[in-house]
Design a protein around this motif. Structure first.
Motif, short mmCIF file in Angstrom:
data_model
loop_
_atom_site.label_atom_id
_atom_site.label_comp_id
_atom_site.label_asym_id
_atom_site.label_seq_id
_atom_site.Cartn_x
_atom_site.Cartn_y
_atom_site.Cartn_z
N GLY A 135 -22.16 23.39 -25.60
CA GLY A 135 -22.01 24.68 -25.33
C GLY A 135 -21.69 24.71 -23.49
O GLY A 135 -21.82 23.73 -23.04
N ILE A 136 -21.93 25.96 -23.33
CA ILE A 136 -21.83 26.09 -21.57
C ILE A 136 -22.80 25.33 -20.81
O ILE A 136 -22.51 24.80 -20.04
N ASP A 137 -24.02 25.52 -21.22
CA ASP A 137 -25.41 24.73 -20.66
C ASP A 137 -24.96 23.46 -20.33
O ASP A 137 -25.20 22.72 -19.51
N GLU A 138 -24.77 22.73 -21.60
CA GLU A 138 -24.41 21.19 -22.01
C GLU A 138 -23.39 20.82 -20.86
O GLU A 138 -23.33 20.00 -20.38
N CYS A 139 -22.15 21.57 -21.00
CA CYS A 139 -20.85 21.23 -20.14
C CYS A 139 -21.26 21.21 -18.62
O CYS A 139 -20.92 20.25 -18.14
N LEU A 140 -21.96 22.42 -18.01
CA LEU A 140 -22.42 22.23 -16.88
C LEU A 140 -23.17 21.11 -16.34
O LEU A 140 -23.00 20.57 -15.41
N LEU A 141 -24.12 21.15 -17.26
CA LEU A 141 -25.11 19.67 -16.86
C LEU A 141 -24.12 18.54 -16.78
O LEU A 141 -24.54 17.61 -16.05
N GLU A 142 -23.44 18.32 -17.92
CA GLU A 142 -22.36 17.04 -17.75
C GLU A 142 -21.56 17.03 -16.59
O GLU A 142 -21.38 15.89 -16.00
N ALA A 143 -21.03 18.13 -16.00
CA ALA A 143 -20.34 18.23 -14.76
C ALA A 143 -20.99 17.90 -13.60
O ALA A 143 -20.49 17.22 -12.73
N MET A 144 -22.35 18.22 -13.52
CA MET A 144 -22.98 17.93 -12.46
C MET A 144 -23.43 16.41 -12.53
O MET A 144 -23.96 15.98 -11.29
N LEU A 145 -23.21 15.56 -13.31
CA LEU A 145 -23.48 14.22 -13.52
C LEU A 145 -22.12 13.60 -12.36
O LEU A 145 -22.22 12.27 -12.26
N LEU A 146 -21.15 14.17 -12.17
CA LEU A 146 -19.99 13.69 -11.65
C LEU A 146 -20.43 13.28 -10.07
O LEU A 146 -21.02 14.00 -9.64
N PRO A 147 -20.10 11.99 -9.66
CA PRO A 147 -20.20 11.64 -8.34
C PRO A 147 -19.86 12.89 -7.48
O PRO A 147 -18.64 13.20 -7.41
N GLY A 148 -20.68 13.35 -6.50
CA GLY A 148 -20.31 14.34 -5.47
C GLY A 148 -20.39 15.70 -5.96
O GLY A 148 -20.12 16.90 -4.96
N ALA A 149 -20.71 16.08 -7.14
CA ALA A 149 -20.85 17.54 -7.51
C ALA A 149 -21.83 18.08 -6.94
O ALA A 149 -23.27 17.53 -6.95
N LEU A 150 -21.57 19.13 -6.30
CA LEU A 150 -22.37 20.15 -5.59
C LEU A 150 -22.77 21.49 -6.53
O LEU A 150 -23.73 21.92 -6.43
N GLY A 151 -22.04 21.81 -7.33
CA GLY A 151 -22.15 23.10 -7.99
C GLY A 151 -21.04 23.17 -9.44
O GLY A 151 -19.99 22.56 -8.98
N ALA A 152 -21.38 23.78 -10.33
CA ALA A 152 -20.26 24.13 -11.16
C ALA A 152 -20.60 25.30 -11.88
O ALA A 152 -21.82 25.90 -11.77
#
Length: 130
Positions: A3-20
């Protein structure tokens, strides 16, 4: 399927992620956000990035259509905006209703990998359940 929350958490695992964030480009409404926001306000960032997304999506030269003229999925696949210190990747999400949702990833330019971020965001967009 995340869902949205899990997707955003996964995006934040990317190197250099500041926000999503996840937003609707027709209304500018933030559907979810995590991490930092470029202007310090997730709702304002969603509205501002929605303007960019809407401009690209509604531009006649960028529209996606099949050979018979019918619409095919989101009008644009993604947008990449480069600043001196960061990348902003806007990835359009195909939905069953109107495909007006996009993912926004704010990525530090020194730490992030733009190619990897684009590929992972596309994967997240395909798996996202709204």
């Amino acid at each position: 399927m995340p869902g949205i929350d899990e997707c955003l958490l996964e995006a934040m695992l990317l190197p250099g992620a500041l926000g999503a964030g996840v937003a609707d480009w027709t209304s500018g409404l933030a559907l979810g956000a995590i991490g930092q926001s470029p202007g310090g306000d997730h709702e304002a960032t969603a509205a501002e990035t929605a303007e960019l997304a809407r401009t690209a999506a509604e531009h006649p030269g960028f529209g996606a259509a099949a050979e018979d003229g019918s619409a095919v999925g989101p009008p644009v696949e993604d947008l990449i905006i480069t600043t001196r210190t960061a990348y902003h990747v806007l990835c359009f999400v195909e939905t069953a209703f109107d495909s007006s949702v996009f993912l926004h990833l704010w990525l530090d330019r020194q730490e992030g990998n733009l190619a990897l971020a684009r590929l992972r965001l596309r994967d997240l967009a395909e798996r996202l359940v709204l």
